[in-house]
Every structure is written in structure tokens, then in C-alpha cells.
Write a protein that holds these residues in place. Sequence first.
Motif, mmCIF file in Angstrom:
data_model
loop_
_atom_site.group_PDB
_atom_site.id
_atom_site.type_symbol
_atom_site.label_atom_id
_atom_site.label_comp_id
_atom_site.label_asym_id
_atom_site.label_seq_id
_atom_site.Cartn_x
_atom_site.Cartn_y
_atom_site.Cartn_z
ATOM 1 N N MET A 156 -5.945 -29.567 -16.523
ATOM 2 C CA MET A 156 -4.637 -29.058 -16.644
ATOM 3 C C MET A 156 -4.395 -27.821 -16.223
ATOM 4 O O MET A 156 -4.803 -26.849 -16.965
ATOM 5 C CB MET A 156 -3.869 -29.579 -17.852
ATOM 6 C CG MET A 156 -2.415 -29.255 -17.882
ATOM 7 S SD MET A 156 -1.258 -30.189 -18.933
ATOM 8 C CE MET A 156 -1.721 -31.713 -18.614
ATOM 9 N N ALA A 157 -3.519 -27.453 -15.480
ATOM 10 C CA ALA A 157 -2.803 -26.035 -15.081
ATOM 11 C C ALA A 157 -2.129 -25.313 -16.403
ATOM 12 O O ALA A 157 -1.703 -26.155 -17.146
ATOM 13 C CB ALA A 157 -2.086 -25.954 -13.877
ATOM 14 N N ARG A 158 -2.295 -24.103 -16.406
ATOM 15 C CA ARG A 158 -1.521 -23.408 -17.638
ATOM 16 C C ARG A 158 -0.553 -22.340 -16.798
ATOM 17 O O ARG A 158 -1.004 -21.427 -16.039
ATOM 18 C CB ARG A 158 -2.716 -22.697 -18.548
ATOM 19 C CG ARG A 158 -3.556 -23.826 -19.240
ATOM 20 C CD ARG A 158 -4.491 -23.200 -19.930
ATOM 21 N NE ARG A 158 -3.860 -22.344 -20.880
ATOM 22 C CZ ARG A 158 -4.026 -22.890 -22.429
ATOM 23 N NH1 ARG A 158 -4.626 -23.931 -22.648
ATOM 24 N NH2 ARG A 158 -3.540 -21.919 -23.160
ATOM 25 N N LEU A 159 0.390 -22.404 -17.237
ATOM 26 C CA LEU A 159 1.589 -21.334 -17.065
ATOM 27 C C LEU A 159 1.879 -20.595 -18.080
ATOM 28 O O LEU A 159 2.471 -21.188 -19.289
ATOM 29 C CB LEU A 159 2.802 -22.153 -16.565
ATOM 30 C CG LEU A 159 3.916 -21.007 -16.087
ATOM 31 C CD1 LEU A 159 3.668 -19.942 -15.250
ATOM 32 C CD2 LEU A 159 5.129 -21.898 -15.911
ATOM 33 N N LEU A 160 1.472 -19.125 -18.337
ATOM 34 C CA LEU A 160 1.964 -18.641 -19.473
ATOM 35 C C LEU A 160 3.481 -17.799 -18.955
ATOM 36 O O LEU A 160 3.557 -17.164 -17.999
ATOM 37 C CB LEU A 160 0.906 -17.340 -19.383
ATOM 38 C CG LEU A 160 1.138 -16.592 -20.768
ATOM 39 C CD1 LEU A 160 1.125 -17.082 -22.091
ATOM 40 C CD2 LEU A 160 -0.097 -15.417 -20.649
ATOM 41 N N THR B 39 -6.154 -13.355 -24.664
ATOM 42 C CA THR B 39 -6.649 -14.641 -24.808
ATOM 43 C C THR B 39 -5.893 -15.588 -23.883
ATOM 44 O O THR B 39 -6.297 -16.348 -22.934
ATOM 45 C CB THR B 39 -6.870 -15.233 -26.109
ATOM 46 O OG1 THR B 39 -7.681 -14.512 -26.639
ATOM 47 C CG2 THR B 39 -7.423 -16.554 -26.211
ATOM 48 N N GLU B 40 -4.345 -15.551 -24.033
ATOM 49 C CA GLU B 40 -3.634 -16.233 -23.358
ATOM 50 C C GLU B 40 -3.631 -16.083 -21.845
ATOM 51 O O GLU B 40 -3.466 -16.903 -21.060
ATOM 52 C CB GLU B 40 -2.158 -16.101 -23.758
ATOM 53 C CG GLU B 40 -1.966 -16.887 -25.325
ATOM 54 C CD GLU B 40 -2.039 -15.646 -26.436
ATOM 55 O OE1 GLU B 40 -1.847 -16.065 -27.455
ATOM 56 O OE2 GLU B 40 -2.401 -14.531 -26.067
ATOM 57 N N LEU B 41 -3.596 -14.849 -21.768
ATOM 58 C CA LEU B 41 -3.728 -14.227 -20.249
ATOM 59 C C LEU B 41 -4.869 -14.761 -19.506
ATOM 60 O O LEU B 41 -4.652 -15.389 -18.312
ATOM 61 C CB LEU B 41 -3.475 -12.798 -20.032
ATOM 62 C CG LEU B 41 -3.459 -12.277 -18.863
ATOM 63 C CD1 LEU B 41 -2.180 -12.823 -17.881
ATOM 64 C CD2 LEU B 41 -3.329 -10.762 -18.758
ATOM 65 N N ASP C 157 0.674 -27.301 -18.197
ATOM 66 C CA ASP C 157 1.084 -26.940 -19.584
ATOM 67 C C ASP C 157 1.733 -25.694 -19.815
ATOM 68 O O ASP C 157 1.049 -24.763 -19.384
ATOM 69 C CB ASP C 157 -0.336 -27.006 -20.281
ATOM 70 C CG ASP C 157 -0.304 -26.951 -21.739
ATOM 71 O OD1 ASP C 157 0.842 -27.289 -22.485
ATOM 72 O OD2 ASP C 157 -1.240 -26.877 -22.590
ATOM 73 N N VAL C 158 3.087 -25.467 -20.085
ATOM 74 C CA VAL C 158 3.726 -24.142 -20.118
ATOM 75 C C VAL C 158 3.407 -23.500 -21.608
ATOM 76 O O VAL C 158 3.897 -24.609 -22.640
ATOM 77 C CB VAL C 158 5.111 -24.719 -19.841
ATOM 78 C CG1 VAL C 158 5.887 -23.192 -19.966
ATOM 79 C CG2 VAL C 158 5.204 -25.269 -18.370
ATOM 80 N N HIS C 159 2.886 -22.516 -21.711
ATOM 81 C CA HIS C 159 2.436 -21.591 -22.761
ATOM 82 C C HIS C 159 3.877 -20.715 -22.838
ATOM 83 O O HIS C 159 3.831 -19.921 -22.085
ATOM 84 C CB HIS C 159 1.290 -20.984 -22.920
ATOM 85 C CG HIS C 159 0.293 -22.236 -23.011
ATOM 86 N ND1 HIS C 159 -0.269 -22.432 -24.390
ATOM 87 C CD2 HIS C 159 -0.289 -23.022 -22.059
ATOM 88 C CE1 HIS C 159 -1.097 -23.534 -24.341
ATOM 89 N NE2 HIS C 159 -1.112 -23.928 -22.972
ATOM 90 N N ILE C 160 4.620 -20.610 -23.974
ATOM 91 C CA ILE C 160 5.555 -19.582 -23.958
ATOM 92 C C ILE C 160 5.048 -18.654 -25.084
ATOM 93 O O ILE C 160 4.855 -19.058 -26.262
ATOM 94 C CB ILE C 160 6.862 -20.137 -24.411
ATOM 95 C CG1 ILE C 160 7.242 -21.223 -23.187
ATOM 96 C CG2 ILE C 160 8.112 -18.958 -24.554
ATOM 97 C CD1 ILE C 160 8.499 -21.975 -23.318
ATOM 98 N N ARG C 161 5.278 -17.284 -24.883
ATOM 99 C CA ARG C 161 4.728 -16.245 -25.833
ATOM 100 C C ARG C 161 5.683 -15.277 -25.671
ATOM 101 O O ARG C 161 6.084 -14.689 -24.684
ATOM 102 C CB ARG C 161 3.279 -15.776 -25.514
ATOM 103 C CG ARG C 161 2.130 -16.657 -25.634
ATOM 104 C CD ARG C 161 2.257 -17.244 -27.204
ATOM 105 N NE ARG C 161 0.929 -18.135 -27.240
ATOM 106 C CZ ARG C 161 1.174 -19.472 -27.328
ATOM 107 N NH1 ARG C 161 2.359 -20.124 -27.126
ATOM 108 N NH2 ARG C 161 -0.001 -20.135 -27.559
#
Length: 154
Positions: free
Chosen positions: A1-5, A47-49, A35-39
Motif C-alpha cells: 500500500m502506498a503512503r501519503l504523508l 520515521t514517518e517521512l 494510506d493517508v497519514h496526517i501529522r
Amino acid sequence: MARLLIVHHTVSPATQEMFDAVVDGARTDDIEGVDVHIRAALAAGPTELLAADAVLLGTPANIGYMSGALKDFFDRTYYPAQNDTQDLPYALFVHGDNDTSGAVRAVESIAKGMGWERHRPPVTVTGRPDAEAREACWELGAVTALAALERAGS
């Protein structure tokens, strides 16, 4: 799954409106597999980056510059992530009361130093975001989610 931060500092109502539209676009039902990660900028870190396939940044223009919170994010992630995020697709949205150029220039300078690739021009708004501005933010979220999907698939 792709991850968008999505890394943001959205303390003003206008910047929050832009952020909400960006998130809605990134999470549209038309795009699957992201998968959209919001920070918040002060909470996001290396780590998120390093796990991201694309990054979307949001900031107000404060005194002609990006927010201190977004600058802090860059300060904490620059060296830990610089060599491992080459060619990372990124996008930017900026709100200002009367000018956004200094904030845009600052973010783009740091992103260039990180080796990131801007895949869309920034969405910039001065004053209250209108329907056209919110639509541009929605589209920015959607196309950045697609950029994450494309990078994850390559």
C-alpha cells in the motif's frame, strides 16, 4: 500500500479550510491503495517521512516565511532523511493574509536541498479561501495521493 504523508501547521481558520479540502481530496473514494497519514508539523518526524511515498506540506505564511512549526519539521528531518528521500514527490499549500511568496520560496529551497521533486505548483491563497481555492486544494490532495501510488508501484 502506498503512503501519503500530510505534514501541516494549520492554526488559522483559513489554513484549516485548505487542509480539510486537501485531506478530502487525498482520501477520495476514487483512489484506492493509498494510506493517508496526517501529522502536525511539530509531531511529524523522520520515521514517518522515510516511510512516505509522497509528502504534502501545508503552512501559513508567517511574517513572509513558512511557519516555525514546519521549519522545525525540516530541521528535525533534514539530515536523517536527506539521503533516503531523493526524488520524493511533494506538494505544498500556503495561506497568507497578503503574500505567500516568501513561504513558498523557503519550502521549495529546502525541498530542493532534500532532493525532492515538486509534482504540482503550490496552491497559494491570500484572504479567505473561496470555492475555487478549496477545489484546487482538493485536487492537490488527490493528485498527490496518485503520486504516492505511482511511486510505490515503481
